[in-house]
Design a protein around this motif. Structure first.
Motif, PDB file in Angstrom:
ATOM      1  N   GLY A  98      -3.700  -2.856   9.721  1.00  0.00           N
ATOM      2  CA  GLY A  98      -4.929  -2.237   9.242  1.00  0.00           C
ATOM      3  C   GLY A  98      -5.864  -3.170   8.506  1.00  0.00           C
ATOM      4  N   GLN A  99      -5.597  -4.481   8.548  1.00  0.00           N
ATOM      5  CA  GLN A  99      -6.498  -5.442   7.926  1.00  0.00           C
ATOM      6  C   GLN A  99      -7.744  -5.668   8.780  1.00  0.00           C
ATOM      7  N   THR A 100      -7.598  -5.501  10.076  1.00  0.00           N
ATOM      8  CA  THR A 100      -8.749  -5.491  10.984  1.00  0.00           C
ATOM      9  C   THR A 100      -8.706  -4.185  11.771  1.00  0.00           C
ATOM     10  N   ASP A 101      -9.860  -3.812  12.291  1.00  0.00           N
ATOM     11  CA  ASP A 101      -9.959  -2.576  13.069  1.00  0.00           C
ATOM     12  C   ASP A 101     -10.188  -2.833  14.550  1.00  0.00           C
ATOM     13  N   VAL A 102     -10.777  -3.966  14.866  1.00  0.00           N
ATOM     14  CA  VAL A 102     -11.086  -4.328  16.252  1.00  0.00           C
ATOM     15  C   VAL A 102     -10.737  -5.782  16.469  1.00  0.00           C
ATOM     16  N   THR A 103     -10.088  -6.084  17.577  1.00  0.00           N
ATOM     17  CA  THR A 103      -9.888  -7.477  17.977  1.00  0.00           C
ATOM     18  C   THR A 103      -9.783  -7.539  19.488  1.00  0.00           C
ATOM     19  N   TRP A 104     -10.297  -8.608  20.061  1.00  0.00           N
ATOM     20  CA  TRP A 104     -10.197  -8.808  21.508  1.00  0.00           C
ATOM     21  C   TRP A 104      -8.843  -9.414  21.835  1.00  0.00           C
ATOM     22  N   GLU A 105      -8.186  -8.814  22.811  1.00  0.00           N
ATOM     23  CA  GLU A 105      -6.890  -9.301  23.239  1.00  0.00           C
ATOM     24  C   GLU A 105      -6.911  -9.576  24.746  1.00  0.00           C
ATOM     25  N   TYR A 106      -5.805 -10.133  25.217  1.00  0.00           N
ATOM     26  CA  TYR A 106      -5.663 -10.506  26.624  1.00  0.00           C
ATOM     27  C   TYR A 106      -4.416  -9.839  27.177  1.00  0.00           C
ATOM     28  N   THR A 107      -4.553  -9.289  28.360  1.00  0.00           N
ATOM     29  CA  THR A 107      -3.485  -8.456  28.906  1.00  0.00           C
ATOM     30  C   THR A 107      -2.158  -9.200  29.014  1.00  0.00           C
ATOM     31  N   GLY A 108      -2.197 -10.455  29.476  1.00  0.00           N
ATOM     32  CA  GLY A 108      -0.961 -11.217  29.599  1.00  0.00           C
ATOM     33  C   GLY A 108      -0.309 -11.479  28.261  1.00  0.00           C
ATOM     34  N   THR A 109      -1.113 -11.754  27.255  1.00  0.00           N
ATOM     35  CA  THR A 109      -0.576 -11.975  25.910  1.00  0.00           C
ATOM     36  C   THR A 109       0.098 -10.716  25.388  1.00  0.00           C
ATOM     37  N   GLY A 110      -0.543  -9.574  25.600  1.00  0.00           N
ATOM     38  CA  GLY A 110       0.059  -8.323  25.166  1.00  0.00           C
ATOM     39  C   GLY A 110       1.387  -8.061  25.846  1.00  0.00           C
ATOM     40  N   TRP A 111       1.420  -8.287  27.138  1.00  0.00           N
ATOM     41  CA  TRP A 111       2.611  -7.969  27.928  1.00  0.00           C
ATOM     42  C   TRP A 111       3.791  -8.886  27.610  1.00  0.00           C
ATOM     43  N   ILE A 112       3.518 -10.178  27.506  1.00  0.00           N
ATOM     44  CA  ILE A 112       4.591 -11.145  27.311  1.00  0.00           C
ATOM     45  C   ILE A 112       4.909 -11.338  25.827  1.00  0.00           C
ATOM     46  N   ASN A 113       3.893 -11.675  25.059  1.00  0.00           N
ATOM     47  CA  ASN A 113       4.139 -12.055  23.668  1.00  0.00           C
ATOM     48  C   ASN A 113       4.464 -10.882  22.765  1.00  0.00           C
ATOM     49  N   TYR A 114       3.664  -9.825  22.855  1.00  0.00           N
ATOM     50  CA  TYR A 114       3.805  -8.736  21.910  1.00  0.00           C
ATOM     51  C   TYR A 114       4.843  -7.711  22.356  1.00  0.00           C
ATOM     52  N   GLN A 115       4.974  -7.529  23.659  1.00  0.00           N
ATOM     53  CA  GLN A 115       5.876  -6.507  24.173  1.00  0.00           C
ATOM     54  C   GLN A 115       7.194  -7.072  24.687  1.00  0.00           C
ATOM     55  N   GLY A 116       7.320  -8.388  24.714  1.00  0.00           N
ATOM     56  CA  GLY A 116       8.606  -9.019  24.961  1.00  0.00           C
ATOM     57  C   GLY A 116       9.049  -9.098  26.400  1.00  0.00           C
ATOM     58  N   ASN A 117       8.134  -8.924  27.358  1.00  0.00           N
ATOM     59  CA  ASN A 117       8.511  -9.058  28.764  1.00  0.00           C
ATOM     60  C   ASN A 117       8.529 -10.528  29.161  1.00  0.00           C
ATOM     61  N   GLU A 118       9.325 -10.854  30.165  1.00  0.00           N
ATOM     62  CA  GLU A 118       9.459 -12.252  30.573  1.00  0.00           C
ATOM     63  C   GLU A 118       8.588 -12.603  31.766  1.00  0.00           C
ATOM     64  N   LEU A 119       8.286 -11.646  32.624  1.00  0.00           N
ATOM     65  CA  LEU A 119       7.559 -11.919  33.853  1.00  0.00           C
ATOM     66  C   LEU A 119       6.255 -11.150  33.898  1.00  0.00           C
ATOM     67  N   PRO A 120       5.221 -11.729  34.523  1.00  0.00           N
ATOM     68  CA  PRO A 120       3.976 -10.989  34.703  1.00  0.00           C
ATOM     69  C   PRO A 120       4.189  -9.755  35.563  1.00  0.00           C
ATOM     70  N   VAL A 121       3.264  -8.818  35.479  1.00  0.00           N
ATOM     71  CA  VAL A 121       3.299  -7.632  36.333  1.00  0.00           C
ATOM     72  C   VAL A 121       2.683  -7.995  37.684  1.00  0.00           C
ATOM     73  N   PRO A 122       3.392  -7.794  38.778  1.00  0.00           N
ATOM     74  CA  PRO A 122       2.804  -8.087  40.084  1.00  0.00           C
ATOM     75  C   PRO A 122       1.710  -7.076  40.428  1.00  0.00           C
ATOM     76  N   GLY A 123       0.770  -7.502  41.280  1.00  0.00           N
ATOM     77  CA  GLY A 123      -0.230  -6.559  41.749  1.00  0.00           C
ATOM     78  C   GLY A 123      -1.633  -6.798  41.243  1.00  0.00           C
ATOM     79  N   GLY A 124      -1.823  -7.868  40.451  1.00  0.00           N
ATOM     80  CA  GLY A 124      -3.178  -8.224  40.066  1.00  0.00           C
ATOM     81  C   GLY A 124      -3.612  -7.706  38.706  1.00  0.00           C
ATOM     82  N   GLU A 125      -4.923  -7.807  38.463  1.00  0.00           N
ATOM     83  CA  GLU A 125      -5.482  -7.546  37.138  1.00  0.00           C
ATOM     84  C   GLU A 125      -5.252  -6.122  36.656  1.00  0.00           C
ATOM     85  N   LYS A 126      -5.560  -5.144  37.501  1.00  0.00           N
ATOM     86  CA  LYS A 126      -5.451  -3.751  37.068  1.00  0.00           C
ATOM     87  C   LYS A 126      -4.011  -3.369  36.763  1.00  0.00           C
ATOM     88  N   ALA A 127      -3.094  -3.833  37.607  1.00  0.00           N
ATOM     89  CA  ALA A 127      -1.689  -3.516  37.378  1.00  0.00           C
ATOM     90  C   ALA A 127      -1.216  -4.091  36.050  1.00  0.00           C
TER      91      ALA A 127
END
Length: 323
Positions: A98-127
């Motif tokens: 709650g120190q910030t309210d808005v920040t720009w993030e990147y889908t790959g960073t969210g998936w791998i770094n923050y959520q702990g997955n090892e591999l990208p999601v197949p199927g492109g940008e939307k997937a």
């Protein structure tokens, strides 16, 4: 109105500044642009609403942070600048805490770094976006607004001359070349990239680099280190303006080691539910920016020496979002 306000200059903001400082975050000095609404119109429910905008500490993300601040200011919000937070994890924690309210993030960073997955999601940008947004909403109470065409991926780069001499077009070409030329097996990498699972470990797994020598640099100095021959190969962001400014060649990630990294504004779901009108101004900005434009904007900052806030302001004016 001024788009940025320094917390110490606001009535009652000393408490906020103290809280942020105690957590290792410093509210930035205000940059006194006068923002008037353009195509982004005032939103009565946002008038006077305090919104703290954060960003990471590299040029593109800082520019995006400034764009968000200007858009929200045009909509009537009382915006506080907290751009240039050091490191992805610190930026993420600032949002979650709650120190910030808005920040720009990147889908790959969210998936791998923050959520702990090892591999990208197949199927492109939307997937990749759909999976990241769903998991973040369920696990962390974070909402991702519509993703932008801006897709800032990791890659390796060499000088154009080095690539031409050694016939390097793809990262597979690089791996093959380094196997037969171990004396050239040196990489300039940012410390975070060296360890994060969507960074160098992903490349090693996909391309089989053997015993590379790693020299750690700040992300801002890698480009010049490659250009001046300190390292033959360096980590780059594909939208960075220094690529063209320093005549570097980006090698194709032909084995898709790195995830998609479409940018999107992220907010705590609770905060967004309280102020749903905040979505509109931010998504207008996200829909309007793409890789080609961002390369030019980053070049203006990192090669031409312009101020990131000024560059963002000029772009917002050009798009007609503000006056």
């Amino acid at each position: 109105m001024n788009v940025w306000k320094k917390a110490g200059a606001l009535v009652g903001a000393a408490l906020l500044a103290g809280t942020l400082s105690a957590c290792g975050l410093d509210v930035n000095t205000s940059i006194p642009f006068k923002i008037e609404p353009g195509s982004i119109r005032p939103v009565p429910s946002l008038e006077g609403q305090r919104v703290v905008v954060g960003s990471k500490d590299f040029t593109e993300n800082i520019i995006l942070g400034y764009m968000a601040e200007m858009a929200l200011s045009a909509a009537g919000a009382d915006v506080i600048d907290l751009t240039d937070i050091k490191g992805s994890n610190s930026s993420r924690q600032a949002l979650l805490n709650g120190q910030t309210d808005v920040t720009w993030e990147y889908t790959g960073t969210g998936w791998i770094n923050y959520q702990g997955n090892e591999l990208p999601v197949p199927g492109g940008e939307k997937a990749q976006y759909d999976a990241t947004a769903k998991a973040d909403a369920e696990k962390y109470g974070v909402t991702w607004l519509n993703y932008s065409p801006l897709n800032d991926q990791y890659a390796f780069a060499t000088t154009e001359a080095y690539a031409a001499k050694n016939n390097l077009k793809t990262t597979s070409d690089l791996a093959k070349f380094l196997t037969s030329h171990p004396d050239q097996n040196r990489f300039c990498l940012e410390t975070e990239f060296t360890s994060r699972q969507d960074g160098f470990p992903a490349a090693v797994k996909a391309y089989g680099f053997k015993n590379p020598k790693i020299e750690n640099f700040g992300i801002g100095t890698i480009y010049s280190a490659v250009a001046n021959g300190t390292c033959p190969v360096g980590e780059v962001f594909t939208t960075d303006g220094r690529i063209s400014g320093l005549s570097l060649r980006v090698l194709e990630d032909d084995k898709k080691a790195f995830p998609q990294y479409n940018a999107a504004a992220t907010l705590r779901t609770e905060f967004l539910n309280q102020h749903p009108e905040i979505r509109g101004p931010l998504e207008k900005v996200g829909a309007a920016i793409d890789n080609k434009q961002m390369v030019e904007l980053c070049k203006q900052v990192d090669v031409d020496g312009k101020d990131a806030g000024t560059v963002a302001h000029d772009w917002m004016l050009q798009k007609g979002f503000i006056k």
